[in-house]
Design an enzyme around this catalytic site. Sequence first.
Site, short mmCIF file in Angstrom:
data_model
loop_
_atom_site.label_atom_id
_atom_site.label_comp_id
_atom_site.label_asym_id
_atom_site.label_seq_id
_atom_site.Cartn_x
_atom_site.Cartn_y
_atom_site.Cartn_z
CD GLU A 1 -3.09 -0.66 2.03
OE1 GLU A 1 -4.16 -0.21 1.76
OE2 GLU A 1 -3.06 -1.19 3.25
CG HIS B 1 -2.47 3.19 5.49
ND1 HIS B 1 -3.98 3.44 5.31
CD2 HIS B 1 -2.40 1.97 5.33
CE1 HIS B 1 -4.49 2.23 5.17
NE2 HIS B 1 -3.68 1.33 5.05
CG HIS C 1 -5.51 -1.49 8.85
ND1 HIS C 1 -4.56 -2.49 8.44
CD2 HIS C 1 -5.34 -0.84 7.88
CE1 HIS C 1 -3.96 -2.33 7.36
NE2 HIS C 1 -4.37 -1.28 6.72
CG HIS D 1 -8.38 -0.26 4.05
ND1 HIS D 1 -7.71 0.29 2.70
CD2 HIS D 1 -7.35 -0.64 4.91
CE1 HIS D 1 -6.57 0.06 2.87
NE2 HIS D 1 -6.22 -0.41 3.99
ZN LIG Z 1 -4.34 -0.56 4.98
#
Ligand SMILES: [Zn+2]
Length: 241
Positions: A77, A96, A98, A166
């Site tokens: 990603e 980034h 979760h 996500h």
């Molecule tokens: Zn991710």
Amino acid sequence: MPTLAYLIEELVTANRILARENIVDSFGHISVRHPDNPQRYLLSRSRAPDCIEAADIMEFTLEGDPVDAKGRAPYLERFIHGALFEARPDVMSVVHNHSESVIPYGVTGQKIKPIYHMGASIGHEVPVWDSHDQFGDTALLVENMAMGRDLAKLMGHGATALMRGHGATVAGRNIRHAVYISVYLEANARLQKQAMDMGDVKFLTSGEVDKVASRTSSYGINRAWENWCRRAGRQMQPEQG
Ligand SMILES: [Zn+2]
């Protein structure tokens, strides 16, 4: 400008802090724009954040191509980072994750908004990017530049975005700022759920959000950073740049 050596150490520390503060687990990542070339960024090889060391930090073009992989596998990603650095000259660091408390807001239409002063850095309201709108059924992961650019477009000039089903992405003016916003996005989401369970919520007003945000200086961020460094077992570096 900060030196490359400083930013690599800072990036290792940021990964350990994000892990220690439960913003990332075995997944999630943080990047920083390269200090000598704004068309490049630094990001770890594909590894759990709490395990990351300086030798794991790789250099990428904004398109996500490794400059010298030396056999190291990159995160799938990574395009989230390059797309934001490409769209936003003001952004120097991207997280980034979760983180668990934000996930329900990405799937219910209930928006995250600042509920207390520490939450003001997340912005007036956290927008939700739904990969299904443009890309249909996917594995939800941002695995190419088209998806990364679509996410960056939704984020606009903001600091935060949720990703439906996500996680979340955060943009900051440096590594410490991106970590700070990420920690308080998670805290705000958790507290907002508690408050909503109790009844109607009085959020910060738009003017309050602006006033708190304008007073969120490196002084306050460094105070948090020193504490998080200690908790993560990392030495705090004198701030550069
Ligand atoms: Zn991710």
